[in-house]
Design an enzyme around this catalytic site. Structure first.
Site, PDB file in Angstrom:
ATOM      1  N   HIS A  71       5.723   6.146  11.354  1.00 45.43           N
ATOM      2  CA  HIS A  71       5.138   6.003  10.021  1.00 45.43           C
ATOM      3  C   HIS A  71       4.232   7.234   9.833  1.00 45.43           C
ATOM      4  O   HIS A  71       3.003   7.110   9.820  1.00 45.43           O
ATOM      5  CB  HIS A  71       4.349   4.694   9.966  1.00 45.43           C
ATOM      6  CG  HIS A  71       4.010   4.213   8.587  1.00 45.43           C
ATOM      7  ND1 HIS A  71       4.212   4.975   7.438  1.00 45.43           N
ATOM      8  CD2 HIS A  71       3.469   3.040   8.167  1.00 45.43           C
ATOM      9  CE1 HIS A  71       3.803   4.281   6.393  1.00 45.43           C
ATOM     10  NE2 HIS A  71       3.358   3.111   6.794  1.00 45.43           N
ATOM     11  N   ARG A  87      11.388   3.758   2.863  1.00 47.96           N
ATOM     12  CA  ARG A  87      10.978   2.864   3.953  1.00 47.96           C
ATOM     13  C   ARG A  87      12.174   2.001   4.274  1.00 47.96           C
ATOM     14  O   ARG A  87      12.811   1.450   3.368  1.00 47.96           O
ATOM     15  CB  ARG A  87       9.805   1.989   3.529  1.00 47.96           C
ATOM     16  CG  ARG A  87       9.615   0.823   4.467  1.00 47.96           C
ATOM     17  CD  ARG A  87       8.373   0.048   4.189  1.00 47.96           C
ATOM     18  NE  ARG A  87       7.198   0.802   4.594  1.00 47.96           N
ATOM     19  CZ  ARG A  87       5.989   0.267   4.728  1.00 47.96           C
ATOM     20  NH1 ARG A  87       5.806  -1.009   4.476  1.00 47.96           N
ATOM     21  NH2 ARG A  87       4.961   0.997   5.096  1.00 47.96           N
ATOM     22  N   ARG A 126       0.803  -1.230   0.000  1.00 52.75           N
ATOM     23  CA  ARG A 126       0.000   0.000   0.000  1.00 52.75           C
ATOM     24  C   ARG A 126       0.824   1.263   0.000  1.00 52.75           C
ATOM     25  O   ARG A 126       0.562   2.178  -0.775  1.00 52.75           O
ATOM     26  CB  ARG A 126      -0.890   0.066   1.247  1.00 52.75           C
ATOM     27  CG  ARG A 126      -2.178  -0.656   1.122  1.00 52.75           C
ATOM     28  CD  ARG A 126      -2.606  -1.129   2.491  1.00 52.75           C
ATOM     29  NE  ARG A 126      -1.734  -2.224   2.875  1.00 52.75           N
ATOM     30  CZ  ARG A 126      -1.966  -3.485   2.535  1.00 52.75           C
ATOM     31  NH1 ARG A 126      -3.046  -3.814   1.917  1.00 52.75           N
ATOM     32  NH2 ARG A 126      -1.106  -4.440   2.854  1.00 52.75           N
ATOM     33  N   THR A 127       1.801   1.337   0.897  1.00 52.83           N
ATOM     34  CA  THR A 127       2.557   2.584   1.018  1.00 52.83           C
ATOM     35  C   THR A 127       3.287   2.841  -0.299  1.00 52.83           C
ATOM     36  O   THR A 127       3.263   3.948  -0.841  1.00 52.83           O
ATOM     37  CB  THR A 127       3.535   2.510   2.205  1.00 52.83           C
ATOM     38  OG1 THR A 127       2.787   2.129   3.355  1.00 52.83           O
ATOM     39  CG2 THR A 127       4.203   3.849   2.454  1.00 52.83           C
ATOM     40  N   LYS A 183      28.057  -3.622  -2.521  1.00 50.20           N
ATOM     41  CA  LYS A 183      29.495  -3.481  -2.819  1.00 50.20           C
ATOM     42  C   LYS A 183      30.209  -2.737  -1.693  1.00 50.20           C
ATOM     43  O   LYS A 183      31.342  -2.311  -1.842  1.00 50.20           O
ATOM     44  CB  LYS A 183      29.682  -2.713  -4.126  1.00 50.20           C
ATOM     45  CG  LYS A 183      29.057  -3.379  -5.336  1.00 50.20           C
ATOM     46  CD  LYS A 183      29.516  -2.643  -6.593  1.00 50.20           C
ATOM     47  CE  LYS A 183      28.501  -2.668  -7.692  1.00 50.20           C
ATOM     48  NZ  LYS A 183      28.777  -1.650  -8.709  1.00 50.20           N
TER      49      LYS A 183
HETATM   50  C1  NCD Z   1       2.010  -0.848   8.234  1.00 46.34           C
HETATM   51  C2  NCD Z   1       3.511  -0.724   8.348  1.00 46.34           C
HETATM   52  O1  NCD Z   1       4.241  -1.004   7.411  1.00 46.34           O
HETATM   53  O2  NCD Z   1       3.930  -0.285   9.416  1.00 46.34           O
HETATM   54  N1  NCD Z   1       1.605  -1.059   6.914  1.00 46.34           N
HETATM   55  C3  NCD Z   1       1.296   0.037   6.149  1.00 46.34           C
HETATM   56  O3  NCD Z   1       2.138   0.815   5.805  1.00 46.34           O
HETATM   57  N2  NCD Z   1       0.025   0.211   5.855  1.00 46.34           N
HETATM   58  C4  NCD Z   1       1.400  -1.773   9.180  1.00 46.34           C
HETATM   59  C5  NCD Z   1       1.907  -3.163   9.274  1.00 46.34           C
HETATM   60  O4  NCD Z   1       2.801  -3.593   8.551  1.00 46.34           O
HETATM   61  O5  NCD Z   1       1.363  -3.889  10.114  1.00 46.34           O
END
Ligand code: NCD
Length: 354
Positions: free
Chosen positions: A169, A135, A85-86, A114
């Site tokens: 997040h 991320r 999703r993200t 490397k």
């Molecule tokens: C979440 C995350 O990655 O922290 N997912 C997301 O971005 N919607 C929640 C999760 O992984 O449980």
């Protein structure tokens, strides 16, 4: 230890409030790293921009107008942890605004294998692109990225944190607040509401980032429902106490607090953070799931949310209940992330005035 490690070590010692200035430009949000950077004004601005963006994107003419807004900018998606999703919502948000995107989703295909340092990899991304969305499993790594580009590199580009370790997040928190504001639009907004968070509160970064944002609303009450082993960490509780946000802890069963909640935010167990195999499965979480029989205990106007991915915290039959908001919440991610990018690049007025 390099000179950068030393200097970043000094930076890391600062309080969150002191770090915020490093992530701003001309007194405005520039990098989106931690939830504490946000305030009610920005959240409400993002709410309006997201709504407008959603409306403008509906027509062909509107969508072509949006395509022109940032067609001179390129974004890098650097995602070294799993994401559906993200990643997709950011990628599509960029495309809605006309930005081109490149991606690295696996460090085994980047020069980090490397022996390149994170710092050098990041500066490389900034050589080719105008925005880095990242991320990463590292706890403070998005902070480091923004700090590095703003203080050391001669080509700073904004950084957006799409999830860092088990810590933060912030863009999930933005889309969650957007979903709450939209759901409670005819019920006086989020002020005075009770938000129940359930699941792995100790290691879930979504519930942590969302908790911080509750300081921006009047008289919100939080209920943390989880077994003791998964309860919210001390640092977030201390933040709530400092900002006089009322919260309550429920460790026995979700059903005991369900009738009190205006919003129920379910999360999964974050077992990827286990320090030994099977650590999470030792705790019984059966009393912290939402079953069809629970629906009668919920308030008629309550909303059920989940950042996803879900396991079995919410029975699928609940998906058809009008109070289930999670599929819309997921889609809201694209509009709010688009709004955030437009805000960072200061084209939001053009969207609002279209
Ligand atoms: C979440 C995350 O990655 O922290 N997912 C997301 O971005 N919607 C929640 C999760 O992984 O449980």
């Amino acid at each position: 230890m390099t000179i950068l490690d030393e200097r970043f070590g000094e930076f890391e010692k600062l309080q969150s409030e002191e770090k915020i200035a490093y992530f701003e430009k001309d007194g405005r949000l520039y990098d989106m790293i931690i939830s504490q950077q946000l305030n009610r004004q920005v959240l409400e601005d993002l709410y309006r921009i997201s709504n407008r963006l959603r409306a403008v994107a509906k027509s062909k003419a509107g969508s072509m107008f949006l395509q022109n807004l940032l067609c001179h900018k390129r974004a890098m998606l650097y995602f070294t942890q799993p994401s559906s999703r993200t990643f997709l919502s950011f990628e599509n948000a960029c495309h809605i605004l006309g930005m081109r995107t490149s991606e690295i989703r696996d460090t085994s295909v980047s020069s980090e294998v490397k022996g390149e340092t994170f710092d050098d990899s990041l500066r490389t991304f900034s050589s080719y692109t105008d925005l880095i969305i990242m991320r990463h499993h590292g706890q403070n790594i998005a902070e480091r990225a923004a700090w590095l580009l703003n203080t050391w590199s001669n080509r700073p580009v904004p950084i957006i944190n799409g999830g860092s370790g088990s810590d933060q997040h912030p863009t999930q928190a933005i889309l969650d607040v957007y979903t709450l504001l939209r759901s409670f639009e005819d019920q006086g907004g989020l002020d005075g509401k009770t938000v129940l968070m359930c699941g792995d509160l100790r290691r879930g970064r979504t519930v942590r980032s969302l908790s911080y944002l509750m300081k921006d609303f009047e008289d919100v009450r939080i209920i943390y429902a989880a077994p003791k082993a998964f309860q919210m960490k001390e640092d977030v509780c201390a933040f709530l106490e400092k900002h006089k946000i009322r919260y309550q802890v429920e460790t026995e069963a979700l059903e005991k607090v369900l009738p009190d909640a205006d919003a129920i935010y379910m999360t999964r167990i974050q077992d990827e953070h286990d320090t030994e195999p099977g650590e999470s499965s030792r705790t019984d979480i059966s009393k912290f799931k939402l079953a069809p029989a629970d629906m009668a205990k919920l308030r008629p106007n309550a909303v059920i949310m989940h950042p996803f991915p879900r396991r079995d915290e919410i029975d699928v039959s609940i998906d058809r209940d009008p109070r289930a908001m999670y599929w819309r919440q997921e889609r809201n991610g694209m509009w709010t992330r688009g709004a955030l990018i437009a805000y960072i690049f200061r084209v939001e007025d053009q969207i609002m005035n279209y």
